[in-house]
Design a protein around this motif. Structure first.
Motif, PDB file in Angstrom:
ATOM      1  N   VAL A 109      61.931 -14.596  68.493  1.00  0.00           N
ATOM      2  CA  VAL A 109      62.000 -15.483  67.332  1.00  0.00           C
ATOM      3  C   VAL A 109      62.020 -16.955  67.727  1.00  0.00           C
ATOM      4  N   LYS A 110      62.581 -17.263  68.891  1.00  0.00           N
ATOM      5  CA  LYS A 110      62.663 -18.668  69.302  1.00  0.00           C
ATOM      6  C   LYS A 110      61.292 -19.253  69.629  1.00  0.00           C
ATOM      7  N   ASP A 111      60.287 -18.394  69.838  1.00  0.00           N
ATOM      8  CA  ASP A 111      58.948 -18.852  70.185  1.00  0.00           C
ATOM      9  C   ASP A 111      57.975 -18.831  69.007  1.00  0.00           C
ATOM     10  N   LEU A 112      58.457 -18.477  67.823  1.00  0.00           N
ATOM     11  CA  LEU A 112      57.596 -18.490  66.650  1.00  0.00           C
ATOM     12  C   LEU A 112      57.263 -19.924  66.253  1.00  0.00           C
ATOM     13  N   THR A 113      56.036 -20.138  65.823  1.00  0.00           N
ATOM     14  CA  THR A 113      55.676 -21.441  65.272  1.00  0.00           C
ATOM     15  C   THR A 113      56.270 -21.573  63.866  1.00  0.00           C
ATOM     16  N   ASP A 114      56.257 -22.782  63.347  1.00  0.00           N
ATOM     17  CA  ASP A 114      56.742 -22.987  61.983  1.00  0.00           C
ATOM     18  C   ASP A 114      55.931 -22.147  61.000  1.00  0.00           C
ATOM     19  N   ALA A 115      54.629 -22.073  61.225  1.00  0.00           N
ATOM     20  CA  ALA A 115      53.774 -21.294  60.328  1.00  0.00           C
ATOM     21  C   ALA A 115      54.095 -19.811  60.425  1.00  0.00           C
ATOM     22  N   GLU A 116      54.360 -19.311  61.636  1.00  0.00           N
ATOM     23  CA  GLU A 116      54.684 -17.896  61.807  1.00  0.00           C
ATOM     24  C   GLU A 116      56.014 -17.556  61.134  1.00  0.00           C
ATOM     25  N   LYS A 117      56.967 -18.429  61.246  1.00  0.00           N
ATOM     26  CA  LYS A 117      58.251 -18.194  60.573  1.00  0.00           C
ATOM     27  C   LYS A 117      58.063 -18.185  59.055  1.00  0.00           C
ATOM     28  N   SER A 118      57.319 -19.146  58.560  1.00  0.00           N
ATOM     29  CA  SER A 118      57.081 -19.225  57.123  1.00  0.00           C
ATOM     30  C   SER A 118      56.338 -18.001  56.609  1.00  0.00           C
ATOM     31  N   ASP A 119      55.338 -17.553  57.353  1.00  0.00           N
ATOM     32  CA  ASP A 119      54.562 -16.375  56.943  1.00  0.00           C
ATOM     33  C   ASP A 119      55.423 -15.121  56.938  1.00  0.00           C
ATOM     34  N   PHE A 120      56.281 -14.984  57.934  1.00  0.00           N
ATOM     35  CA  PHE A 120      57.146 -13.804  58.028  1.00  0.00           C
ATOM     36  C   PHE A 120      58.119 -13.754  56.860  1.00  0.00           C
ATOM     37  N   VAL A 121      58.767 -14.868  56.580  1.00  0.00           N
ATOM     38  CA  VAL A 121      59.707 -14.925  55.458  1.00  0.00           C
ATOM     39  C   VAL A 121      58.980 -14.660  54.146  1.00  0.00           C
ATOM     40  N   ALA A 122      57.824 -15.269  53.976  1.00  0.00           N
ATOM     41  CA  ALA A 122      57.070 -15.105  52.728  1.00  0.00           C
ATOM     42  C   ALA A 122      56.659 -13.647  52.522  1.00  0.00           C
ATOM     43  N   ALA A 123      56.251 -12.970  53.595  1.00  0.00           N
ATOM     44  CA  ALA A 123      55.832 -11.574  53.467  1.00  0.00           C
ATOM     45  C   ALA A 123      57.009 -10.683  53.098  1.00  0.00           C
ATOM     46  N   ILE A 124      58.189 -10.921  53.693  1.00  0.00           N
ATOM     47  CA  ILE A 124      59.371 -10.146  53.335  1.00  0.00           C
ATOM     48  C   ILE A 124      59.699 -10.338  51.855  1.00  0.00           C
ATOM     49  N   LYS A 125      59.674 -11.578  51.392  1.00  0.00           N
ATOM     50  CA  LYS A 125      60.016 -11.845  49.996  1.00  0.00           C
ATOM     51  C   LYS A 125      58.952 -11.289  49.045  1.00  0.00           C
ATOM     52  N   LYS A 126      57.707 -11.242  49.506  1.00  0.00           N
ATOM     53  CA  LYS A 126      56.662 -10.668  48.659  1.00  0.00           C
ATOM     54  C   LYS A 126      56.851  -9.166  48.507  1.00  0.00           C
ATOM     55  N   LEU A 127      57.330  -8.487  49.559  1.00  0.00           N
ATOM     56  CA  LEU A 127      57.635  -7.054  49.431  1.00  0.00           C
ATOM     57  C   LEU A 127      58.669  -6.822  48.326  1.00  0.00           C
ATOM     58  N   LYS A 128      59.581  -7.770  48.173  1.00  0.00           N
ATOM     59  CA  LYS A 128      60.647  -7.634  47.175  1.00  0.00           C
ATOM     60  C   LYS A 128      60.111  -7.760  45.746  1.00  0.00           C
ATOM     61  N   THR A 129      58.912  -8.277  45.593  1.00  0.00           N
ATOM     62  CA  THR A 129      58.316  -8.426  44.250  1.00  0.00           C
ATOM     63  C   THR A 129      57.074  -7.558  44.066  1.00  0.00           C
ATOM     64  N   THR A 130      56.810  -6.678  45.043  1.00  0.00           N
ATOM     65  CA  THR A 130      55.642  -5.800  44.992  1.00  0.00           C
ATOM     66  C   THR A 130      56.073  -4.374  44.705  1.00  0.00           C
ATOM     67  N   PRO A 131      55.460  -3.682  43.755  1.00  0.00           N
ATOM     68  CA  PRO A 131      55.837  -2.287  43.483  1.00  0.00           C
ATOM     69  C   PRO A 131      55.699  -1.424  44.730  1.00  0.00           C
ATOM     70  N   ALA A 132      56.602  -0.475  44.863  1.00  0.00           N
ATOM     71  CA  ALA A 132      56.587   0.416  46.021  1.00  0.00           C
ATOM     72  C   ALA A 132      55.533   1.495  45.834  1.00  0.00           C
ATOM     73  N   PRO A 133      54.610   1.633  46.774  1.00  0.00           N
ATOM     74  CA  PRO A 133      53.611   2.703  46.666  1.00  0.00           C
ATOM     75  C   PRO A 133      54.272   4.080  46.761  1.00  0.00           C
ATOM     76  N   ASP A 134      54.075   4.898  45.765  1.00  0.00           N
ATOM     77  CA  ASP A 134      54.489   6.301  45.827  1.00  0.00           C
ATOM     78  C   ASP A 134      55.985   6.470  46.101  1.00  0.00           C
ATOM     79  N   ASP A 135      56.822   5.640  45.496  1.00  0.00           N
ATOM     80  CA  ASP A 135      58.271   5.826  45.647  1.00  0.00           C
ATOM     81  C   ASP A 135      58.957   5.504  44.324  1.00  0.00           C
TER      82      ASP A 135
END
Length: 366
Positions: free
Chosen positions: A47-73
């Protein structure tokens, strides 16, 4: 600790699944299999070697999962909560109708099951991000890595005593990240709506594992030993040493879920869970402390990727050995399926990470 403090330390590190969550009894969802990505493997970085963009993308993807319907669950309302429910359901006491196969904790399939689980999450992030995503790891033996984890622009800092340890800064602060799957009132009496990080506040769990413990793990001679549970000899068993239920005499079904019996403290895997989540002044555990629902805490992924990184280092030095080959508990033998991943066995997951679609930028050494 009093009963208010979850009955005992054993109660805290017990992994309990409750019947109170109706979402966990609404059908027999089977998770999709983990697939090997096409093209070059993604590279999991510190994590200490992530770029600012990589950190932002990772956080954004996690938060997007929280607003995306779960496939087949149908148990949950969003894709992120699918992973919390999946983690909990894995830890249910034996129910033959579910075809459960292994508990994914306290036994040989700890590392193989979580490997499949992490890969499923990584592929979910890739789907919502619309581009390849690699899970980063938190090397908790490195202060710089720890500082990067708790930075305001990544996971955010621990909670403060004045706020009863609720996270109030960072992308997952109160108002930005809600806990929906809350688990058992036995291990999680607080039933918090928000992330709680009483970091370093649990007696005996006030510091992170040292590098010496990682080196010691890598010197263990075999993958695992009989009786294939929390009491397996940590002088011999790599899996048992990494799992870290120190003092355990076995495992048992308690309050609907599997628990380590007699554990008095932790090491590596267990210690990081208890260190980050901690417990507040009322003896209520933080999000990462209640292991059954610990994926509610996004730090879970960073921690378990580091555990997988340590496992890859050991496996690569031991020809990807997996034990037991036969005669172990149901779900723990080399050819047993890592339920609910229908087409993956323990042996399939004890294989070079590159064959599963990812690699690490650096592996630890003994």
């Amino acid at each position: 600790m009093t009963r208010r403090s979850i009955c005992s330390f054993k109660g805290i590190i017990s992994i309990i699944l409750i019947s109170a969550l109706a979402i966990l009894t609404a059908g027999c969802h089977t998770a999709p299999s983990t697939s090997t990505s096409q093209g070059a493997p993604v590279v999991r970085k510190n994590v200490k070697d992530l770029t600012d963009a990589e950190k932002s993308d990772f956080v954004a993807a996690i938060k997007k999962l929280k607003t995306t319907p779960a496939p087949d669950d149908p148990r949950v309302g969003n894709w992120y909560d699918h992973f919390v429910a999946e983690h909990m359901s894995k830890l249910m006491c034996w129910t033959d109708s579910a075809g459960q196969g292994g508990y994914g904790h306290y036994g040989p399939d700890l590392l193989t099951w979580h490997r499949a689980y992490l890969r499923e999450f990584e592929e979910a992030l890739t789907t919502v991000a619309g581009k390849p995503m690699a899970l980063p790891y938190w090397d908790w033996t490195d202060p710089a890595s720890t500082a990067a984890v708790f930075a305001d622009d990544f996971m955010g800092p621990p909670g403060a005593a004045a706020d009863d340890y609720v996270v109030t800064r960072g992308p997952f602060r109160k108002g930005e990240w809600r806990i929906d799957v809350k688990g058992s009132t036995f291990t999680n009496p607080g039933q918090f709506d928000d992330l709680v990080r009483a970091t370093g506040m649990m007696p005996g769990m006030t510091s992170l594992p040292p590098a010496a413990d990682v080196r010691a793990a890598l010197t263990r001679p075999v993958y695992d030993t009989a009786p294939w549970d929390p009491s397996s000899n940590t002088d011999q068993s790599f899996r048992s040493y990494v799992d870290g239920a120190i003092g355990a005499t076995g495992q048992a079904c308690e309050n609907g879920g599997i628990a380590a019996v007699g554990a008095t403290s932790g090491r590596l895997h267990a210690t990081v869970h208890m260190y980050v989540g901690g417990m507040n002044a009322e003896g209520q555990p933080g999000a990462l402390t209640d292991t059954a629902t610990s994926p509610n805490e996004p730090i879970f992924w960073l921690h378990h990727v580091n555990i997988d990184r340590i496992a890859e280092a050991w496996w690569s030095a031991h020809d990807y050995q997996y034990l037991p080959t036969s005669g172990g508990p149901r779900g723990d033998n080399i050819d047993d399926v890592v339920w609910p991943f229908r087409d993956k066995t323990n042996g399939d997951m004890a294989t070079p990470a590159s064959q599963l679609g990812y690699t690490y930028d650096q592996l630890p050494s003994a």
